[in-house]
Design a protein around this motif. Sequence first.
Motif, PDB file in Angstrom:
ATOM      1  N   TYR A   1       0.827  -1.206   0.000  1.00  0.00           N
ATOM      2  CA  TYR A   1       0.000   0.000   0.000  1.00  0.00           C
ATOM      3  C   TYR A   1       0.862   1.258   0.000  1.00  0.00           C
ATOM      4  CZ  TYR A   1       1.152  -0.329   4.988  1.00  0.00           C
ATOM      5  OH  TYR A   1       1.826  -0.435   6.184  1.00  0.00           O
ATOM      6  N   SER A   2       0.203   2.371  -0.261  1.00  0.00           N
ATOM      7  CA  SER A   2       0.871   3.671  -0.254  1.00  0.00           C
ATOM      8  C   SER A   2       0.403   4.471   0.949  1.00  0.00           C
ATOM      9  CB  SER A   2       0.552   4.443  -1.541  1.00  0.00           C
ATOM     10  OG  SER A   2      -0.850   4.614  -1.688  1.00  0.00           O
ATOM     11  N   VAL A   3       1.284   5.297   1.468  1.00  0.00           N
ATOM     12  CA  VAL A   3       0.977   6.169   2.601  1.00  0.00           C
ATOM     13  C   VAL A   3       1.215   7.603   2.149  1.00  0.00           C
ATOM     14  CG1 VAL A   3       1.518   6.782   4.984  1.00  0.00           C
ATOM     15  CG2 VAL A   3       1.685   4.386   4.231  1.00  0.00           C
ATOM     16  N   SER A   4       0.179   8.402   2.154  1.00  0.00           N
ATOM     17  CA  SER A   4       0.308   9.796   1.722  1.00  0.00           C
ATOM     18  C   SER A   4       1.099  10.586   2.747  1.00  0.00           C
ATOM     19  CB  SER A   4      -1.065  10.428   1.541  1.00  0.00           C
ATOM     20  OG  SER A   4      -1.798   9.740   0.551  1.00  0.00           O
TER      21      SER A   4
ATOM     22  N   PRO B   1       4.786  10.131  -1.696  1.00  0.00           N
ATOM     23  CA  PRO B   1       4.173   9.050  -0.923  1.00  0.00           C
ATOM     24  C   PRO B   1       5.201   7.988  -0.549  1.00  0.00           C
ATOM     25  CG  PRO B   1       2.853   9.578  -2.855  1.00  0.00           C
ATOM     26  CD  PRO B   1       4.147  10.325  -3.005  1.00  0.00           C
ATOM     27  N   ILE B   2       4.934   7.285   0.530  1.00  0.00           N
ATOM     28  CA  ILE B   2       5.768   6.178   0.986  1.00  0.00           C
ATOM     29  C   ILE B   2       5.041   4.881   0.642  1.00  0.00           C
ATOM     30  CG2 ILE B   2       6.747   5.048   3.028  1.00  0.00           C
ATOM     31  CD1 ILE B   2       6.839   7.851   4.319  1.00  0.00           C
ATOM     32  N   PHE B   3       5.786   3.838   0.289  1.00  0.00           N
ATOM     33  CA  PHE B   3       5.189   2.554  -0.062  1.00  0.00           C
ATOM     34  C   PHE B   3       5.672   1.501   0.927  1.00  0.00           C
ATOM     35  CE2 PHE B   3       5.614   5.159  -3.821  1.00  0.00           C
ATOM     36  CZ  PHE B   3       4.311   5.144  -4.331  1.00  0.00           C
TER      37      PHE B   3
ATOM     38  N   ARG C   1       2.888  -8.786  13.612  1.00  0.00           N
ATOM     39  CA  ARG C   1       2.943  -7.862  12.476  1.00  0.00           C
ATOM     40  C   ARG C   1       4.393  -7.529  12.123  1.00  0.00           C
ATOM     41  NH1 ARG C   1      -0.137  -1.984  11.773  1.00  0.00           N
ATOM     42  NH2 ARG C   1       1.306  -1.128  10.202  1.00  0.00           N
ATOM     43  N   HIS C   2       4.666  -7.493  10.825  1.00  0.00           N
ATOM     44  CA  HIS C   2       5.975  -7.092  10.316  1.00  0.00           C
ATOM     45  C   HIS C   2       5.758  -6.076   9.203  1.00  0.00           C
ATOM     46  CE1 HIS C   2       8.265 -10.260  12.430  1.00  0.00           C
ATOM     47  NE2 HIS C   2       7.156 -10.955  12.270  1.00  0.00           N
ATOM     48  N   ASP C   3       6.587  -5.035   9.174  1.00  0.00           N
ATOM     49  CA  ASP C   3       6.465  -3.976   8.180  1.00  0.00           C
ATOM     50  C   ASP C   3       7.802  -3.741   7.497  1.00  0.00           C
ATOM     51  OD1 ASP C   3       4.683  -3.115  10.757  1.00  0.00           O
ATOM     52  OD2 ASP C   3       3.652  -2.583   8.889  1.00  0.00           O
ATOM     53  N   ALA C   4       7.732  -3.345   6.230  1.00  0.00           N
ATOM     54  CA  ALA C   4       8.942  -2.981   5.500  1.00  0.00           C
ATOM     55  C   ALA C   4       8.592  -1.913   4.479  1.00  0.00           C
ATOM     56  CB  ALA C   4       9.543  -4.192   4.801  1.00  0.00           C
TER      57      ALA C   4
ATOM     58  N   ASP D   1       9.228   1.912  -7.541  1.00  0.00           N
ATOM     59  CA  ASP D   1       9.310   1.010  -8.691  1.00  0.00           C
ATOM     60  C   ASP D   1       8.799  -0.382  -8.343  1.00  0.00           C
ATOM     61  OD1 ASP D   1      10.326   2.978 -10.312  1.00  0.00           O
ATOM     62  OD2 ASP D   1      12.413   2.321 -10.163  1.00  0.00           O
ATOM     63  N   LEU D   2       9.180  -0.879  -7.183  1.00  0.00           N
ATOM     64  CA  LEU D   2       8.724  -2.202  -6.764  1.00  0.00           C
ATOM     65  C   LEU D   2       7.227  -2.186  -6.490  1.00  0.00           C
ATOM     66  CD1 LEU D   2       9.227  -5.114  -6.001  1.00  0.00           C
ATOM     67  CD2 LEU D   2       9.945  -4.364  -3.721  1.00  0.00           C
ATOM     68  N   ALA D   3       6.746  -1.159  -5.822  1.00  0.00           N
ATOM     69  CA  ALA D   3       5.318  -1.073  -5.503  1.00  0.00           C
ATOM     70  C   ALA D   3       4.468  -1.075  -6.770  1.00  0.00           C
ATOM     71  CB  ALA D   3       5.039   0.180  -4.674  1.00  0.00           C
TER      72      ALA D   3
END
Length: 219
Positions: free
Chosen positions: A72-75, A84-86, A113-116, A121-123
Motif C-alpha cells: 500500500y501507499s501512505v500519503s 508518498p511512501i510505499f 505484524r511485520h512492516d517494510a 518502482d517495486l510497488a
Amino acid sequence: SLGLMPRFITLLVCVLLAAIGETSALSPEYLRKFEPNGPYYAQQSKHLFVTAADFGRMVWESSLDEMVVSVYSVSPAKGNEKKPIFRITVTRPNKSLMDFPGAVSGKKLVIRRHDAEIDADLAFAIRRAWRTILAKDPIPGEQESGVVDGFSAVFSVLMPDGETIVRRTDNPDRAPATDLVSLGIDLSLYCTVPIGEQKSKREDIMRRLRKLIDTYGKP
C-alpha cells in the motif's frame, strides 16, 4: 524472526509442491472471481486487514497457517512536500481465526505484524502484475479444485476504474496462479529477512514481476 521460520518453510514447501506440474502445463491457470463473506472473513478483516492494500493484497489460508500480505501507499502529512511512501505489512494470528468466531474463553488472540518500506518502482510493479493476472478470467472448462487439504490464496488489488477486484485460487498447479502465490510469500519474507539481504531479494522479486507482466500482459 527465527520463531516464524518453520511456518514460512511450510508455506514454501506447499508452493513448491504445487508448482511441480507448471513446466508441463498446456494452458495458463487464472484465478476465479470470489466474494468473501461470512463470520470467518469478517474475522480476517477485523484482525488482519490493519492497513490499506491499494497496491495489492494476498490472504493465505491453510489448515496450518494464515497470513495476510498487504502492499500500500501512505500519503505524506498535509502540507508536506515529500512523495508518498510505499510499504508491505504482514499480519499473522497465533491461532487459526477459525477458532475465533467471537471471544473464545481461555484463549487470547495475538496478531504478529511485520512492516517494510519499499521503493516506488517495486510497488508499482507489484500492482501492475496483480492487475494483469486478476483481470483475466479462467479458461472455459477449468474446474475448481475439490481438494480439501492444501491451501488457498485470495488476491485483491485496486483497478484503474477505482474498483477493487478479488480473486481466489485453491492448490494451483500452473502458472500464473502459482507465480502469484510464490511472489506473495516472497514479499512476506522480504519483511522479515535481515536488512542486508533485502536488496538481493528485491532484485529477484522485481525480475519475476517483470517476467510475469511481459508474459501475461498481452490481451
